[in-house]
Design a protein around this motif. Structure first.
Motif, PDB file in Angstrom:
ATOM      1  N   UNK A   9     -17.824  -8.501 -49.358  1.00  0.00           N
ATOM      2  CA  UNK A   9     -17.734  -8.006 -50.736  1.00  0.00           C
ATOM      3  C   UNK A   9     -18.539  -6.715 -50.861  1.00  0.00           C
ATOM      4  N   UNK A  10     -19.702  -6.680 -50.241  1.00  0.00           N
ATOM      5  CA  UNK A  10     -20.556  -5.487 -50.294  1.00  0.00           C
ATOM      6  C   UNK A  10     -19.852  -4.280 -49.681  1.00  0.00           C
ATOM      7  N   UNK A  11     -19.195  -4.470 -48.531  1.00  0.00           N
ATOM      8  CA  UNK A  11     -18.486  -3.368 -47.876  1.00  0.00           C
ATOM      9  C   UNK A  11     -17.341  -2.857 -48.740  1.00  0.00           C
ATOM     10  N   UNK A  12     -16.582  -3.785 -49.337  1.00  0.00           N
ATOM     11  CA  UNK A  12     -15.457  -3.394 -50.192  1.00  0.00           C
ATOM     12  C   UNK A  12     -15.972  -2.656 -51.422  1.00  0.00           C
ATOM     13  N   UNK A  20     -20.382  -5.116 -56.636  1.00  0.00           N
ATOM     14  CA  UNK A  20     -19.995  -6.372 -55.989  1.00  0.00           C
ATOM     15  C   UNK A  20     -19.433  -7.339 -57.020  1.00  0.00           C
ATOM     16  N   UNK A  21     -19.986  -7.315 -58.228  1.00  0.00           N
ATOM     17  CA  UNK A  21     -19.485  -8.193 -59.302  1.00  0.00           C
ATOM     18  C   UNK A  21     -18.022  -7.856 -59.613  1.00  0.00           C
ATOM     19  N   UNK A  22     -17.697  -6.579 -59.686  1.00  0.00           N
ATOM     20  CA  UNK A  22     -16.315  -6.175 -59.964  1.00  0.00           C
ATOM     21  C   UNK A  22     -15.387  -6.631 -58.848  1.00  0.00           C
ATOM     22  N   UNK A  27     -11.153 -10.535 -56.988  1.00  0.00           N
ATOM     23  CA  UNK A  27     -10.761 -11.650 -56.123  1.00  0.00           C
ATOM     24  C   UNK A  27     -10.387 -12.859 -56.978  1.00  0.00           C
ATOM     25  N   UNK A  28     -11.224 -13.202 -57.936  1.00  0.00           N
ATOM     26  CA  UNK A  28     -10.988 -14.384 -58.772  1.00  0.00           C
ATOM     27  C   UNK A  28      -9.744 -14.242 -59.641  1.00  0.00           C
ATOM     28  N   UNK A  29      -9.414 -13.018 -60.050  1.00  0.00           N
ATOM     29  CA  UNK A  29      -8.221 -12.806 -60.874  1.00  0.00           C
ATOM     30  C   UNK A  29      -6.945 -12.744 -60.037  1.00  0.00           C
ATOM     31  N   UNK A  30      -7.088 -12.646 -58.706  1.00  0.00           N
ATOM     32  CA  UNK A  30      -5.923 -12.574 -57.839  1.00  0.00           C
ATOM     33  C   UNK A  30      -5.478 -11.150 -57.531  1.00  0.00           C
ATOM     34  N   UNK A  31      -6.177 -10.162 -58.064  1.00  0.00           N
ATOM     35  CA  UNK A  31      -5.820  -8.759 -57.787  1.00  0.00           C
ATOM     36  C   UNK A  31      -6.028  -8.398 -56.325  1.00  0.00           C
ATOM     37  N   UNK A  34      -8.425 -12.578 -50.672  1.00  0.00           N
ATOM     38  CA  UNK A  34      -9.660 -12.807 -49.915  1.00  0.00           C
ATOM     39  C   UNK A  34      -9.684 -14.218 -49.356  1.00  0.00           C
ATOM     40  N   UNK A  35     -10.517 -14.401 -48.355  1.00  0.00           N
ATOM     41  CA  UNK A  35     -10.754 -15.711 -47.757  1.00  0.00           C
ATOM     42  C   UNK A  35     -12.147 -16.154 -48.141  1.00  0.00           C
ATOM     43  N   UNK A  36     -12.325 -17.438 -48.336  1.00  0.00           N
ATOM     44  CA  UNK A  36     -13.666 -17.957 -48.600  1.00  0.00           C
ATOM     45  C   UNK A  36     -14.181 -18.534 -47.279  1.00  0.00           C
ATOM     46  N   UNK A  37     -15.262 -17.968 -46.791  1.00  0.00           N
ATOM     47  CA  UNK A  37     -15.892 -18.418 -45.552  1.00  0.00           C
ATOM     48  C   UNK A  37     -17.262 -18.961 -45.945  1.00  0.00           C
ATOM     49  N   UNK A  38     -17.375 -20.280 -45.980  1.00  0.00           N
ATOM     50  CA  UNK A  38     -18.605 -20.886 -46.478  1.00  0.00           C
ATOM     51  C   UNK A  38     -18.745 -20.562 -47.954  1.00  0.00           C
ATOM     52  N   UNK A  39     -19.843 -19.929 -48.308  1.00  0.00           N
ATOM     53  CA  UNK A  39     -20.075 -19.550 -49.705  1.00  0.00           C
ATOM     54  C   UNK A  39     -19.682 -18.110 -50.002  1.00  0.00           C
ATOM     55  N   UNK A  40     -19.282 -17.377 -48.988  1.00  0.00           N
ATOM     56  CA  UNK A  40     -18.998 -15.943 -49.123  1.00  0.00           C
ATOM     57  C   UNK A  40     -17.506 -15.651 -49.047  1.00  0.00           C
ATOM     58  N   UNK A  41     -17.099 -14.575 -49.687  1.00  0.00           N
ATOM     59  CA  UNK A  41     -15.725 -14.090 -49.563  1.00  0.00           C
ATOM     60  C   UNK A  41     -15.645 -13.052 -48.459  1.00  0.00           C
TER      61      UNK A  41
END
Length: 57
Positions: A9-12, A20-22, A27-31, A34-41
């Motif tokens: 997320x930081x790189x993107x 990072x919040x945006x 990701x959450x809106x589907x725009x 992303x993959x969820x790997x553990x607790x991170x996207x």
């Protein structure tokens, strides 16, 4: 890894010059796919490229 490279997320956020919040909201809106790997996207590079291409059309 080429086209299969996974970005954090930081790189993107840095590439898109946004927060990072945006990126998480996109990701959450589907725009942005992303993959969820553990607790991170993780965002596939191809998904980011598709997002940018769609925004330019």
């Amino acid at each position: 890894m080429g086209m299969n490279r996974l970005l954090s997320v930081k790189e993107v956020a840095a590439l898109l010059q946004t927060s990072r919040v945006q990126v998480r909201r996109m990701i959450q809106s589907g725009e942005l796919a992303a993959l969820k790997v553990g607790r991170e996207y993780r965002i596939p590079l191809a998904a980011l490229e598709a997002f940018v291409q769609a925004a330019l059309e």
